[in-house]
Design a protein around this motif. Structure first.
Motif, PDB file in Angstrom:
ATOM      1  N   PRO A 176     -61.064 -57.747 -18.805  1.00  0.00           N
ATOM      2  CA  PRO A 176     -61.891 -58.919 -18.454  1.00  0.00           C
ATOM      3  C   PRO A 176     -63.248 -58.944 -19.152  1.00  0.00           C
ATOM      4  O   PRO A 176     -63.820 -60.016 -19.358  1.00  0.00           O
ATOM      5  CB  PRO A 176     -62.052 -58.797 -16.930  1.00  0.00           C
ATOM      6  CG  PRO A 176     -60.933 -57.932 -16.488  1.00  0.00           C
ATOM      7  CD  PRO A 176     -60.712 -56.966 -17.609  1.00  0.00           C
ATOM      8  N   ILE A 177     -63.789 -57.765 -19.493  1.00  0.00           N
ATOM      9  CA  ILE A 177     -65.136 -57.726 -20.076  1.00  0.00           C
ATOM     10  C   ILE A 177     -65.095 -57.539 -21.590  1.00  0.00           C
ATOM     11  O   ILE A 177     -66.125 -57.228 -22.197  1.00  0.00           O
ATOM     12  CB  ILE A 177     -65.984 -56.608 -19.438  1.00  0.00           C
ATOM     13  CG1 ILE A 177     -65.400 -55.222 -19.755  1.00  0.00           C
ATOM     14  CG2 ILE A 177     -66.110 -56.793 -17.947  1.00  0.00           C
ATOM     15  CD1 ILE A 177     -66.322 -54.088 -19.378  1.00  0.00           C
ATOM     16  N   LEU A 178     -63.938 -57.770 -22.201  1.00  0.00           N
ATOM     17  CA  LEU A 178     -63.826 -57.594 -23.653  1.00  0.00           C
ATOM     18  C   LEU A 178     -64.807 -58.483 -24.427  1.00  0.00           C
ATOM     19  O   LEU A 178     -65.446 -58.003 -25.377  1.00  0.00           O
ATOM     20  CB  LEU A 178     -62.390 -57.857 -24.101  1.00  0.00           C
ATOM     21  CG  LEU A 178     -62.096 -57.606 -25.592  1.00  0.00           C
ATOM     22  CD1 LEU A 178     -62.411 -56.166 -25.971  1.00  0.00           C
ATOM     23  CD2 LEU A 178     -60.638 -57.949 -25.905  1.00  0.00           C
ATOM     24  N   PRO A 179     -64.979 -59.766 -24.078  1.00  0.00           N
ATOM     25  CA  PRO A 179     -65.978 -60.573 -24.813  1.00  0.00           C
ATOM     26  C   PRO A 179     -67.387 -59.989 -24.721  1.00  0.00           C
ATOM     27  O   PRO A 179     -68.133 -59.997 -25.709  1.00  0.00           O
ATOM     28  CB  PRO A 179     -65.897 -61.942 -24.131  1.00  0.00           C
ATOM     29  CG  PRO A 179     -64.521 -61.993 -23.550  1.00  0.00           C
ATOM     30  CD  PRO A 179     -64.237 -60.595 -23.108  1.00  0.00           C
ATOM     31  N   ALA A 181     -66.620 -66.357 -28.503  1.00  0.00           N
ATOM     32  CA  ALA A 181     -66.066 -67.591 -27.947  1.00  0.00           C
ATOM     33  C   ALA A 181     -64.542 -67.625 -28.058  1.00  0.00           C
ATOM     34  O   ALA A 181     -63.856 -68.070 -27.129  1.00  0.00           O
ATOM     35  CB  ALA A 181     -66.675 -68.804 -28.660  1.00  0.00           C
ATOM     36  N   LEU A 182     -64.007 -67.139 -29.167  1.00  0.00           N
ATOM     37  CA  LEU A 182     -62.549 -67.111 -29.331  1.00  0.00           C
ATOM     38  C   LEU A 182     -61.888 -66.163 -28.340  1.00  0.00           C
ATOM     39  O   LEU A 182     -60.809 -66.466 -27.800  1.00  0.00           O
ATOM     40  CB  LEU A 182     -62.194 -66.704 -30.761  1.00  0.00           C
ATOM     41  CG  LEU A 182     -62.509 -67.749 -31.849  1.00  0.00           C
ATOM     42  CD1 LEU A 182     -62.209 -67.184 -33.231  1.00  0.00           C
ATOM     43  CD2 LEU A 182     -61.710 -69.026 -31.615  1.00  0.00           C
ATOM     44  N   LEU A 183     -62.520 -65.031 -28.076  1.00  0.00           N
ATOM     45  CA  LEU A 183     -61.975 -64.097 -27.084  1.00  0.00           C
ATOM     46  C   LEU A 183     -61.974 -64.717 -25.687  1.00  0.00           C
ATOM     47  O   LEU A 183     -61.045 -64.508 -24.904  1.00  0.00           O
ATOM     48  CB  LEU A 183     -62.790 -62.799 -27.089  1.00  0.00           C
ATOM     49  CG  LEU A 183     -62.547 -61.849 -28.261  1.00  0.00           C
ATOM     50  CD1 LEU A 183     -63.557 -60.700 -28.236  1.00  0.00           C
ATOM     51  CD2 LEU A 183     -61.122 -61.282 -28.211  1.00  0.00           C
ATOM     52  N   LEU A 204     -68.467 -71.885 -18.659  1.00  0.00           N
ATOM     53  CA  LEU A 204     -69.902 -71.676 -18.854  1.00  0.00           C
ATOM     54  C   LEU A 204     -70.184 -70.805 -20.068  1.00  0.00           C
ATOM     55  O   LEU A 204     -71.110 -71.075 -20.849  1.00  0.00           O
ATOM     56  CB  LEU A 204     -70.506 -71.047 -17.597  1.00  0.00           C
ATOM     57  CG  LEU A 204     -70.535 -71.920 -16.339  1.00  0.00           C
ATOM     58  CD1 LEU A 204     -70.981 -71.113 -15.132  1.00  0.00           C
ATOM     59  CD2 LEU A 204     -71.456 -73.115 -16.533  1.00  0.00           C
ATOM     60  N   LYS A 205     -69.395 -69.767 -20.260  1.00  0.00           N
ATOM     61  CA  LYS A 205     -69.631 -68.856 -21.387  1.00  0.00           C
ATOM     62  C   LYS A 205     -69.381 -69.534 -22.732  1.00  0.00           C
ATOM     63  O   LYS A 205     -70.134 -69.329 -23.687  1.00  0.00           O
ATOM     64  CB  LYS A 205     -68.738 -67.619 -21.245  1.00  0.00           C
ATOM     65  CG  LYS A 205     -69.148 -66.688 -20.121  1.00  0.00           C
ATOM     66  CD  LYS A 205     -68.157 -65.543 -19.969  1.00  0.00           C
ATOM     67  CE  LYS A 205     -68.491 -64.676 -18.779  1.00  0.00           C
ATOM     68  NZ  LYS A 205     -67.509 -63.575 -18.582  1.00  0.00           N
ATOM     69  N   ILE A 206     -68.316 -70.316 -22.821  1.00  0.00           N
ATOM     70  CA  ILE A 206     -68.048 -71.019 -24.085  1.00  0.00           C
ATOM     71  C   ILE A 206     -69.175 -72.013 -24.382  1.00  0.00           C
ATOM     72  O   ILE A 206     -69.624 -72.139 -25.535  1.00  0.00           O
ATOM     73  CB  ILE A 206     -66.684 -71.728 -24.023  1.00  0.00           C
ATOM     74  CG1 ILE A 206     -65.555 -70.699 -24.088  1.00  0.00           C
ATOM     75  CG2 ILE A 206     -66.540 -72.744 -25.154  1.00  0.00           C
ATOM     76  CD1 ILE A 206     -64.170 -71.280 -24.027  1.00  0.00           C
ATOM     77  N   GLY A 240     -75.197 -71.006 -30.798  1.00  0.00           N
ATOM     78  CA  GLY A 240     -74.952 -71.184 -32.228  1.00  0.00           C
ATOM     79  C   GLY A 240     -75.764 -72.328 -32.799  1.00  0.00           C
ATOM     80  O   GLY A 240     -76.326 -72.228 -33.901  1.00  0.00           O
ATOM     81  N   VAL A 241     -75.846 -73.429 -32.060  1.00  0.00           N
ATOM     82  CA  VAL A 241     -76.670 -74.568 -32.497  1.00  0.00           C
ATOM     83  C   VAL A 241     -78.141 -74.158 -32.576  1.00  0.00           C
ATOM     84  O   VAL A 241     -78.862 -74.514 -33.521  1.00  0.00           O
ATOM     85  CB  VAL A 241     -76.485 -75.763 -31.545  1.00  0.00           C
ATOM     86  CG1 VAL A 241     -77.413 -76.917 -31.932  1.00  0.00           C
ATOM     87  CG2 VAL A 241     -75.036 -76.238 -31.552  1.00  0.00           C
ATOM     88  N   VAL A 242     -78.602 -73.390 -31.588  1.00  0.00           N
ATOM     89  CA  VAL A 242     -79.996 -72.927 -31.574  1.00  0.00           C
ATOM     90  C   VAL A 242     -80.293 -72.079 -32.809  1.00  0.00           C
ATOM     91  O   VAL A 242     -81.339 -72.243 -33.459  1.00  0.00           O
ATOM     92  CB  VAL A 242     -80.274 -72.125 -30.287  1.00  0.00           C
ATOM     93  CG1 VAL A 242     -81.605 -71.389 -30.390  1.00  0.00           C
ATOM     94  CG2 VAL A 242     -80.275 -73.041 -29.074  1.00  0.00           C
TER      95      VAL A 242
END
Length: 480
Positions: A12-15, A53-55, A81-83, A90-92
């Motif tokens: 669960p915490i891989l990302p 984000a992909l993970l 929320l995380k995505i 990324g925009v920032v």
């Protein structure tokens, strides 16, 4: 002695593991990269966000997972929320690169601190335990203090960082004190156990006492009135690229933090915290909008407008139902996207030795660049809640949630506040289109990537408003 983590704990915490490793990797890579090739660090940071984000996306839609005995929770709410946080971060970074390069602030530690702040936010929205929630909150807070003070030769930025640190430490202490009272009343730090204990307690005096302090801490992190005293000074004093970050993405994380704490842990006291949030919402709407009317500095104006937007978010959150949570989530994400565009406009018109942070700096922009003046108008219209922009639908969802919760008085106050707030956004549009430029004034930045990002961000506020049902369906699914 705590047992060693198993594979079931690590999945669960891989990302978060990947993001943490990437942050440390960027610090090491910065030691060996030639200062003239800082663009490589930027590219690696963007790749890290994409990989994270992909993970997260890969595991979406499955059953909820937990790790370390329920201390860390991964469900659809957290994934959405995380995505959103990864995308807006990324925009920032895309906005920040040219601005920081011109000011000599583009260093590896900037990207590392941003990734550590994002890591703290991801932990915040997945916390199933008071200790984990507090750990994520403090990781975000410490990273934010460092980002505000990143320009060490700037006295204004250093002063803002010191104010932020002192007031943030006070708020963290109040939050921790409230959590200790909750523990004393329920005998547990686990949110599930707190929920069960709170439902069965006859005398809730100690629990409600702790709840008050918890809400004070939450309100401070949001920047809600009357705990907003740090917002205008920090927003104005920090470099604009930093303000762009701390004024957008953390609002999404603060919503996730409040949702975990209030729904998963303190839902049996929803009647009490709902009323508290409603009054905080009213104060934020009144104070934020009225003081914003008197501002001539655009960053301070946006800071006070942030306070009013938090009022709308609290208005939705006070409902305490899945529909209300979906509206609050949508508002947090929509506001983060609008805030990046608003502060991005300042970055776009700034250059070395000149910060376009006063409203007067936008005078005559229509004569110099009609296209970019139109884009800034789109951003201000969305913040003001003009249909069919995404800001309109976000405010409408918050008002609807308040009415459904029986808070008609608050919804009426929200409508009045939206009308008042539209004035100071229209003032920016007025100076761009109808006032003559003063001297050289603001000049659109020459960086093509920056122009493209701003144009995409501004146009997205309109395009997303046209496809609002699918987006709202996404947020509703997170609480189904």
């Amino acid at each position: 002695m705590m047992p060693l983590p198993t594979r079931a704990d690590l999945v669960p915490i891989l990302p978060e593991i990947v993001l943490c490793g990437a942050a440390f990797g960027l610090l090491l890579a910065d030691l060996f990269v030639d200062p003239r090739r800082r663009g490589l660090i930027h590219a690696l940071a963007m790749l890290s966000l994409l990989a994270t984000a992909l993970l997260i996306a890969r595991g979406m839609g499955g059953e909820a997972l937990s790790a370390f005995g329920g201390m860390f929770v991964r469900d659809l709410t957290a994934d959405v929320l995380k995505i959103a946080m990864c995308a807006i971060t990324g925009v920032v970074l895309a906005y920040a690169r040219p601005s920081l390069e011109e000011r000599g602030l583009m260093a590896g530690e900037f990207y590392a601190i941003v990734l550590f702040a994002l890591l703290g936010m991801m932990v915040m929205v997945s916390g199933g335990h008071l200790v984990v929630l507090y750990l994520g909150l403090e990781m975000l807070a410490l990273s934010s203090y460092g980002l505000v003070a990143i320009d060490r030769d700037n006295k204004v930025a250093s002063e803002a960082a010191m104010k932020y640190f002192v007031l943030g430490s006070l708020a963290s202490g109040l939050l921790l004190y409230g959590m200790s009272m909750v523990y004393g009343a329920t005998g547990s730090l686990d949110l599930g156990a707190i929920h069960q204990a709170a439902a069965s307690i006859d005398d809730r005096s100690l629990l409600l006492f702790g709840l008050v302090f918890v809400l004070v801490g939450v309100a401070f992190k949001f920047g809600a009135a009357p705990f907003h005293m740090w917002v205008p000074d920090v927003y104005q004093g920090a470099p604009t690229a930093i303000t762009l970050f701390i004024g957008s993405v953390p609002k999404i994380a603060a919503f996730g933090f409040a949702y975990r704490l209030l729904d998963a842990g303190l839902a049996p006291t929803a009647e009490q915290w709902g009323q508290m949030l409603a009054w905080l919402a009213l104060l934020s709407l009144v104070i934020g909008n009225l003081i914003a009317l008197a501002q001539t500095n655009l960053k301070r104006m946006l800071a006070y407008s942030t306070i009013s937007h938090v009022g709308f978010l609290f208005m939705a959150l006070a409902g305490g139902t899945p529909t209300a949570y979906a509206a609050a989530m949508f508002y947090a994400i929509a506001y983060a996207l609008m805030a990046t565009a608003a502060f991005g406009a300042i970055v776009l018109l700034s250059r070395r030795g000149f910060e376009a942070e006063n409203i007067a700096d936008f005078k005559g922009l229509w004569q110099k660049s009609p296209f970019h003046a139109t884009l800034v108008m789109l951003v201000m219209a969305s913040l003001a809640g003009v249909p069919p922009f995404v800001g309109f639908w976000a405010k409408l969802a918050a008002l609807r949630a308040a009415v459904d919760a029986g808070l008609l008085w608050l919804a009426i106050a929200g409508v009045v506040a939206a009308v008042v707030g539209a004035f100071y956004y229209l003032r920016v549009i007025k100076v761009m289109f109808f006032d003559e430029p003063e001297g050289e004034g603001a000049v659109v930045h020459g960086d093509r990537a920056l122009r493209f990002v701003f144009a995409s961000n501004a146009i997205a506020l309109l395009v997303l408003g046209l496809f609002i049902e699918s987006i709202m369906g996404w947020t509703r699914a997170a609480f189904a």
